[in-house]
Motif scaffolding. Structure first.
Motif, short mmCIF file in Angstrom:
data_model
loop_
_atom_site.label_atom_id
_atom_site.label_comp_id
_atom_site.label_asym_id
_atom_site.label_seq_id
_atom_site.Cartn_x
_atom_site.Cartn_y
_atom_site.Cartn_z
N VAL A 43 34.89 14.28 4.80
CA VAL A 43 34.33 13.80 3.54
C VAL A 43 32.91 14.34 3.41
O VAL A 43 32.08 14.14 4.30
CB VAL A 43 34.34 12.25 3.49
CG1 VAL A 43 33.65 11.75 2.24
CG2 VAL A 43 35.76 11.73 3.60
N ILE A 46 30.17 10.76 -1.18
CA ILE A 46 30.69 9.44 -1.54
C ILE A 46 29.84 8.90 -2.69
O ILE A 46 28.62 9.03 -2.68
CB ILE A 46 30.62 8.46 -0.35
CG1 ILE A 46 31.50 8.95 0.79
CG2 ILE A 46 31.03 7.06 -0.77
CD1 ILE A 46 31.40 8.12 2.05
N SER A 56 35.41 9.66 -3.12
CA SER A 56 35.06 10.48 -1.96
C SER A 56 35.50 11.91 -2.21
O SER A 56 36.64 12.17 -2.60
CB SER A 56 35.69 9.93 -0.68
OG SER A 56 37.08 9.87 -0.79
#
Length: 143
Positions: A43, A46, A56
């Motif tokens: 990731v 966010i 995300s």
């Protein structure tokens, strides 16, 4: 120069330690992975939007989490209303849009349409976006 007594300092440290330990015990984390429906475990960005969704950006798509379900969004070749790229590197939101920076360009997600729209600079996609910031005057800054 003000001097604090050792007893006062010890009392303050004790109070702060108790507050911190009580607060830490109240925190609960749940790790979300591809097993839960995340498009990729790496990731890069966010963002929580004004509607409460947790977005995300991963190396293989964009994910929207509503505390129960993950919905993934991907680039679809030939579809101008999809993401510009699956490699999502930056996110920012205001009350109208979610802005999505990718390695190929910038898109904005229109909540009302449920679709992405490319944002170009003088007709050309802005590539390799690493940061997005929305200023108080609603200006969008790219980095």
């Amino acid at each position: 120069m003000t001097m604090f007594s050792p007893n006062l300092l010890i009392s303050l440290v004790t109070v702060f330690s108790v507050v911190i330990s009580v607060s830490a015990e109240d925190l609960k984390f749940h790790k979300i992975t591809t097993s839960d429906g995340l498009s990729h475990n790496t990731v890069y960005a966010i963002e929580q939007d004004s509607k409460g969704f947790l977005w995300s950006g991963t190396r293989e798509g964009l994910n929207r989490f509503d505390s129960e379900e993950i919905v993934s969004f991907y680039h679809r070749e030939g579809d101008s209303l999809s993401l510009g790229s699956n490699h999502v590197t930056a996110l920012a939101s205001d009350h109208q849009f979610l802005y999505v920076g990718t390695t190929y360009g910038l898109s904005r997600y229109d909540y009302n349409l449920g679709a992405f729209q490319p944002i170009n600079f003088e007709g050309t996609p802005v590539r390799n976006i690493n940061q997005l910031l929305i200023a108080e005057d609603s200006s969008l800054y790219l980095g």
